[in-house]
Design a protein around this motif. Sequence first.
Motif, PDB file in Angstrom:
ATOM      1  N   LYS A   1       0.853  -1.175   0.000  1.00 52.43           N
ATOM      2  CA  LYS A   1       0.000   0.000   0.000  1.00 52.43           C
ATOM      3  C   LYS A   1       0.890   1.226   0.000  1.00 52.43           C
ATOM      4  CE  LYS A   1      -3.263  -2.058   3.184  1.00 52.43           C
ATOM      5  NZ  LYS A   1      -2.836  -2.461   4.478  1.00 52.43           N
ATOM      6  N   ARG A   2       0.299   2.366  -0.228  1.00 52.18           N
ATOM      7  CA  ARG A   2       1.075   3.588  -0.054  1.00 52.18           C
ATOM      8  C   ARG A   2       0.125   4.714   0.283  1.00 52.18           C
ATOM      9  NH1 ARG A   2       2.278   6.414  -5.647  1.00 52.18           N
ATOM     10  NH2 ARG A   2       0.085   6.630  -6.179  1.00 52.18           N
ATOM     11  N   TYR A   3       0.690   5.823   0.728  1.00 50.22           N
ATOM     12  CA  TYR A   3      -0.089   7.006   1.061  1.00 50.22           C
ATOM     13  C   TYR A   3       0.013   8.017  -0.072  1.00 50.22           C
ATOM     14  CZ  TYR A   3       0.047   5.188   5.823  1.00 50.22           C
ATOM     15  OH  TYR A   3      -0.083   4.408   6.927  1.00 50.22           O
TER      16      TYR A   3
ATOM     17  N   PHE B   1      -1.485  12.274  -1.135  1.00 53.31           N
ATOM     18  CA  PHE B   1      -2.071  13.496  -0.582  1.00 53.31           C
ATOM     19  C   PHE B   1      -2.492  14.407  -1.716  1.00 53.31           C
ATOM     20  CE2 PHE B   1      -0.135  12.299   3.408  1.00 53.31           C
ATOM     21  CZ  PHE B   1       1.030  11.666   3.017  1.00 53.31           C
TER      22      PHE B   1
ATOM     23  N   PHE C   1       2.619  -5.372   8.237  1.00 54.66           N
ATOM     24  CA  PHE C   1       3.710  -5.043   9.160  1.00 54.66           C
ATOM     25  C   PHE C   1       3.362  -5.569  10.548  1.00 54.66           C
ATOM     26  CE2 PHE C   1       5.523  -2.764   5.919  1.00 54.66           C
ATOM     27  CZ  PHE C   1       4.731  -1.717   5.466  1.00 54.66           C
TER      28      PHE C   1
ATOM     29  N   PRO D   1      -2.965  11.144  12.104  1.00 54.32           N
ATOM     30  CA  PRO D   1      -4.026  10.120  12.066  1.00 54.32           C
ATOM     31  C   PRO D   1      -4.299   9.580  13.471  1.00 54.32           C
ATOM     32  CG  PRO D   1      -2.164   9.447  10.691  1.00 54.32           C
ATOM     33  CD  PRO D   1      -1.797  10.744  11.296  1.00 54.32           C
TER      34      PRO D   1
ATOM     35  N   GLU E   1      -2.236   7.224  15.776  1.00 56.25           N
ATOM     36  CA  GLU E   1      -1.068   7.612  16.557  1.00 56.25           C
ATOM     37  C   GLU E   1      -1.449   7.982  17.984  1.00 56.25           C
ATOM     38  OE1 GLU E   1       1.726   9.415  12.961  1.00 56.25           O
ATOM     39  OE2 GLU E   1       1.707  10.450  14.889  1.00 56.25           O
TER      40      GLU E   1
ATOM     41  N   PRO F   1       3.626   8.556  19.867  1.00 54.53           N
ATOM     42  CA  PRO F   1       5.039   8.686  19.482  1.00 54.53           C
ATOM     43  C   PRO F   1       5.791   9.737  20.308  1.00 54.53           C
ATOM     44  CG  PRO F   1       3.690   8.581  17.520  1.00 54.53           C
ATOM     45  CD  PRO F   1       2.749   8.677  18.678  1.00 54.53           C
TER      46      PRO F   1
ATOM     47  N   ARG G   1       6.398   7.109   1.335  1.00 54.35           N
ATOM     48  CA  ARG G   1       4.992   7.038   0.956  1.00 54.35           C
ATOM     49  C   ARG G   1       4.358   5.699   1.288  1.00 54.35           C
ATOM     50  NH1 ARG G   1       2.809  10.521  -3.181  1.00 54.35           N
ATOM     51  NH2 ARG G   1       3.373  12.599  -2.452  1.00 54.35           N
ATOM     52  N   GLN G   2       5.182   4.655   1.329  1.00 50.48           N
ATOM     53  CA  GLN G   2       4.633   3.332   1.636  1.00 50.48           C
ATOM     54  C   GLN G   2       4.522   3.086   3.131  1.00 50.48           C
ATOM     55  OE1 GLN G   2       6.120  -0.167  -0.276  1.00 50.48           O
ATOM     56  NE2 GLN G   2       6.819   0.979  -2.057  1.00 50.48           N
ATOM     57  N   THR G   3       5.181   3.914   3.911  1.00 52.59           N
ATOM     58  CA  THR G   3       5.316   3.548   5.314  1.00 52.59           C
ATOM     59  C   THR G   3       4.870   4.618   6.287  1.00 52.59           C
ATOM     60  OG1 THR G   3       7.554   4.396   5.208  1.00 52.59           O
ATOM     61  CG2 THR G   3       7.290   2.038   4.916  1.00 52.59           C
ATOM     62  N   CYS G   4       4.689   5.839   5.832  1.00 52.24           N
ATOM     63  CA  CYS G   4       4.486   6.927   6.773  1.00 52.24           C
ATOM     64  C   CYS G   4       3.382   7.828   6.262  1.00 52.24           C
ATOM     65  CB  CYS G   4       5.787   7.709   6.908  1.00 52.24           C
ATOM     66  SG  CYS G   4       5.692   8.982   8.158  1.00 52.24           S
ATOM     67  N   SER G   5       2.432   8.150   7.154  1.00 54.46           N
ATOM     68  CA  SER G   5       1.284   8.925   6.697  1.00 54.46           C
ATOM     69  C   SER G   5       1.523  10.432   6.742  1.00 54.46           C
ATOM     70  CB  SER G   5       0.073   8.574   7.552  1.00 54.46           C
ATOM     71  OG  SER G   5       0.321   8.950   8.885  1.00 54.46           O
ATOM     72  N   VAL G   6       2.736  10.854   7.032  1.00 54.94           N
ATOM     73  CA  VAL G   6       3.049  12.285   7.014  1.00 54.94           C
ATOM     74  C   VAL G   6       3.385  12.680   5.580  1.00 54.94           C
ATOM     75  CG1 VAL G   6       4.727  14.017   7.758  1.00 54.94           C
ATOM     76  CG2 VAL G   6       3.839  12.353   9.386  1.00 54.94           C
ATOM     77  N   ASN G   7       2.853  13.813   5.143  1.00 54.86           N
ATOM     78  CA  ASN G   7       3.094  14.265   3.776  1.00 54.86           C
ATOM     79  C   ASN G   7       4.406  15.043   3.716  1.00 54.86           C
ATOM     80  OD1 ASN G   7       3.011  15.153   1.194  1.00 54.86           O
ATOM     81  ND2 ASN G   7       1.146  16.380   1.397  1.00 54.86           N
TER      82      ASN G   7
ATOM     83  N   SER H   1       4.780   7.710  13.505  1.00 51.27           N
ATOM     84  CA  SER H   1       4.845   6.263  13.544  1.00 51.27           C
ATOM     85  C   SER H   1       5.078   5.756  12.133  1.00 51.27           C
ATOM     86  CB  SER H   1       3.514   5.749  14.094  1.00 51.27           C
ATOM     87  OG  SER H   1       3.484   4.366  14.103  1.00 51.27           O
TER      88      SER H   1
END
Lengths: 981, 89, 224
Positions: A159-161, A163, A585, B13, B16, B59, C141-147, C162
């Motif tokens: 998956k990926r995020y 914006f 994960f 989100p 967290e 975190p 992008r695959q691991t972290c929801s921060v832009n 996280s």
Amino acid sequence: MSHRLPPLPGEWIDRSQRIEFTFEGDRLWGYAGDIITSALWASGRRTLGRSFKYHRPRGILSLANHDVNVLVQHGQQLNLRADVTPIAAGMVLSAVNTNGGVRSDRNSVLDFFSPFLPVGFYYKAFHNRRWFPFWERLIRNISGLGAVDVSTPHLRTAKRYDFCQVLVIGAGVAGLAAAIAAAEAGAEVVLVDENPRVGGSGCYQLGADDRQAEQVQALVQAVQGCDRIRVYTSTVAAGYYADHWVPLVEPDRMTKLRAKAVIMANGAYEQPAVFRNNDLPGVMLASAAQRLIYRYAVKPMQRAVVFTANRDGYRAALDLAKHGVEVRAIVELRSHLTASELTQAVTAQGMPIYLGHCLYEAQASPAQDGVAAAVVCPVAANGEPQPQFRQTIACDGIVMSVGWAPAANLLYQAGAKLRFDESLQQFVPDWLPPGIFACGRVNGVYNFQQKLQDGKRAGLAAAAFLGYAVTPTAAHSVWLGDRTESPSHPWPIIEHPAGKNFVDFDEDLQYKDFPNAIQEGFDNIELLKRFTTVGMGPSQGKHANMNALRILAKITGKTPGEVGTTTARPFFHPVPMSHLAGRGFSPERHTPLHERHAALNAKFMLAGMWRRPEYYQRPGKRREECILAEANAVRHGVGLIDVGTLGKLELHGPDAAEFLERVYTGRFRNLKVGMSRYALMLDESGVVIDDGVVARFSPEQFYFTTTTGGATAIYRELSRLNTLWQLDCGLVNLTGAQAAVNLAGPDSRAVLAKLTDLDLSGAAFPYLGVRAANVAGIPARLMRVGFVGEWGYEIHVPAESAPALWDALMAAGADWNITPFGVEAQRLLRLEKGHVIVGQDTDGLTTPREANLTWAIKMEKPFFVGQRSLQAIAQRPLKQILVGFMLDPNYTGYPPQECHLVIDGNDIAGRVTSVAYSPTLSRYIGLAYVKPELAALGTTFSIRLSDRSLVTARVSPTPFYDPDNQRQQETVLTTLQEVSI
Amino acid sequence: MKIMTCPINGPRPITEFAYGGEVRPMPDPNTVDDATWAAYIYNRNSIPGIKQEWWCHVPSNTWFIAERNTLTDEILRTYLYAEAQEGVA
Amino acid sequence: MNTPLRLSPIDAALRSLQGHWGEVNGMPTLMHRPRAAHWPVGIADLSSLTRFGVKGANAAAWLSQQGIPVPQRPNTWRSLPPGGLVARLGLTEFLIEDGLSSNVAPQLAARCQTPPARVYPVLRQDLALALVGDRTQELLRQTCSVNFQAVDVSQHPVVLTSMIGVTVTIIPTEMAGQLVYRLWCDGTFGTYFWKTLIEMATELGGGAIGVEQVPFNTASERGV
């Protein structure tokens, strides 16, 4: 004979690439860009699938993924939706759910038995227990979709995020206009569409008019040329989640998109008309016929009858006629028709219009696999058909265009409120939450020019919402435009005495199923749905819910608005499990000594998120033998265990002691520097939640441990309490930063002495003492603890130095045969000492009195968490009490296990919490909760094993081993030294 | 998924965060009767409405208060406990 | 016994890789991996850099007294003149990390043995990584929801969030004109964190790189 049309502008097929595939054993071919259904239809196949219940032959209905008439299997891939799956070279396809192939499905005999299979019959027919297994086997064989191959490899797709500022869902006419308007106002836009190309109905609901297609092309080019718009095709916006969180599903991955505003331009689902045999191959929605023509250049039929109640039907008739289809009749359900360019064009081409008529019945071909004729008749003023005036019109295809339902699923999920508009005969948005906008047909706008305006309005409104300057500003968020003609008929349902007029094609539900269900009392939309199963099939009501709603409304005398809709839940289309599984994960924690354990053949177990050695495998030995050998080494020599998973916290400051006094039950103000003390923690209700050891290294510095499982939650809760109490102290979490080992056994001191200058004599370093010193050159904290009941040291060092410490200890201990031991040996050793493990010997309701821990409680303190509750329950009689027990030393049967029950007469009188074979006492020992009446020392009680046999146990004092703690006295070491000399 | 704004770290989100229950003053244990104490321990206010709630941004281990409408799930504001005590929030 | 007194949390995982090893601050360190230059995603283990953590109401004042330039705004960082960085984590917690050849952190730790009032030392035993390359954002992008695309690197932000289920501190920074991400997480998650990121980096055409392949700004500064 090929039903392929000559090349059309904008067609999706690439005629230079032929692709061969097999369907139901026949070798066929199509072009790149064909979907399975279009290739089959082009090659003349008409029966493409069999229906779920009655196994009726089926062809095309929506060609839009709003029905599952055509479900196929390709090897291990099952339930492929042929209407949206491209053909690929070498595909070997078969229709699901048939017995003997799609052409001659033997289960079609069920169609004859349909009178005995009324709606909801399965709720009533299979109650007999004896017969149920027979019915179950039978039904499993004749229903169900696809066959699972259990050797299919597990796929995982990452998956990926993503914006964006504005997400536009749907790249039809309105969506394209909205995206352009928002981008031109400055917003950064993502535009998604589930189709491989953008343009939506603008590219196929043409009415043989090129001007509209040209306008749409201009829009498409504007979108593609705009830097601020990212276009994702073949991408489904699968649902709407809080704060504009939308999963975008592509064939090979899922993206989790966060937007700041969402424009819903999802469009509308065309609805079928309900008439007898409306499910024959050859009966299809008008938009399906138009897609066949303009996307895949396939002629839908040779001779058509158009059944319509709106303008779209006339456009469809013109599109059919333009591409060589003879339109033999336009059956107009409405009794009045407003003249327009469309009606004039149709009449000019000689297509007869049967005003105020309905399509009463489709007649099947002799082979029952297609349409041979349409039976039409007038409709009376009250809406009832008048079959006595029927006419039969020969044709091989019937095209339906009677109405639409908005694709409002995501709007509902976003919390939009919709109302039923009588003139539109459609639910439209009435109130939208902030940041949500709607345009196009989902907003009730059907006219092409109005769609453009509506899209632009929504795009500007979204940009304004985000703070971009927009002129003119959107005056209102919901706009319905000008209503000259309703696109949807209020009652496109033609009753017929012989039935087989289908409402839900997925579930084989015909009209009469609905009044039958309502008559049985299921007269509310939620009940009607669940009893009939309407809308519960793979297309989830896209082509069926609106008609079901209309039927319920009419029969119960309500308006559709009063009847309401059922909840639209994600996902909009099915999502493969591989996408949802993603990489999966599962975080794991390792102590820095993990490699050392692996090198020693540790058998690892999961303790919460941690990997810990359960025991170390000795060659040729069973698990129990290894564990016993480890425990014996600790009792008689020296062992080494990694206890680095313990929670480790540090408290600094003048109020540190006060803080500990409040969160633990014991006294810590008077704890001397250089000493440690057992610490018990309760929650507010007085229940035991954790325990550990508090060590004082200086007047204002405490270092304390928690259980492995409790560390994270306790650090978090203590942080909250410190925030609340605002005491002058600071809390530091060193759980991951500090490693820890326990060096235990009568030889432990001798081993340690080789690595440190610290005075290890009993006088200088007493039991429960703590010291800071170098061990093997590493600054360490040492604590003399008694968990396993032998002289020993818990040694804490920074994580990076742990391997060096371990290696030094193992080398220093070689002369004493130092033995690494694991969690299981440790649990046995502590059990011999009667030590309680919180969470095993206590549960979510255990109070200190029940667990024999009142000695750790200082009620005279001014306050500690749980104190007031203990006062409240102090007077109540105990219901259970934790006791030690032993089995007979000669017992050789199966031992009891944790959670086996204590039985007194016919009653449950307690349960076992810990049990193990003690090598030191040569018998099974354990801890158990028993009723107070059974708790006296020497009492015998019964434990029931899993095979219902009873074992006799005797209450015994704890600790079982070394009750006077002699092992912590210096004398034990000198005794052994004398022996070894 | 839902966004919660940590007063120190900003919008994140909801995964967290950890929820710590409604902010409820503890009755004075020295003077409260058993029944009132039991209500404090076991009963919770389930009436939907605007509540002050403990939340922790995991975190960064930041505990704070969120003012949330539990009927609409709208988060009105988030603030540090200490600031509220000083009347600064 | 010759076991080094400092070992990285992922020492065992790195040993299986081909490369040239050296020693940094007493910790065996993977210095260089052949053929790893210009990889689209390279991940280096910087756990060998010395580190010190401190928190408390007086931590900022104490650090200033020790000559450390304290970032004024929460969740920002500054370079240290001899090399390395000081990051303000939230309001009252700080992480000081040395560069390859500076030694401030151990000195601060020594001076904090008996800490003054409202100054609480925090032992740091992180897995410290650097993500280098032009496709690092895809990995994030695959691991972290921060832009991270929307993050203004010039503001020197510190992000506490996280990633793949693990609490992580992230600093995006410019090194030699490239965008490099510094990451710190609890060392006990190290093996899981490393293996998962390397698997993704490999799919993107990259993998593990050595410390010398991180484009530190200047040889003498070797900061961040």
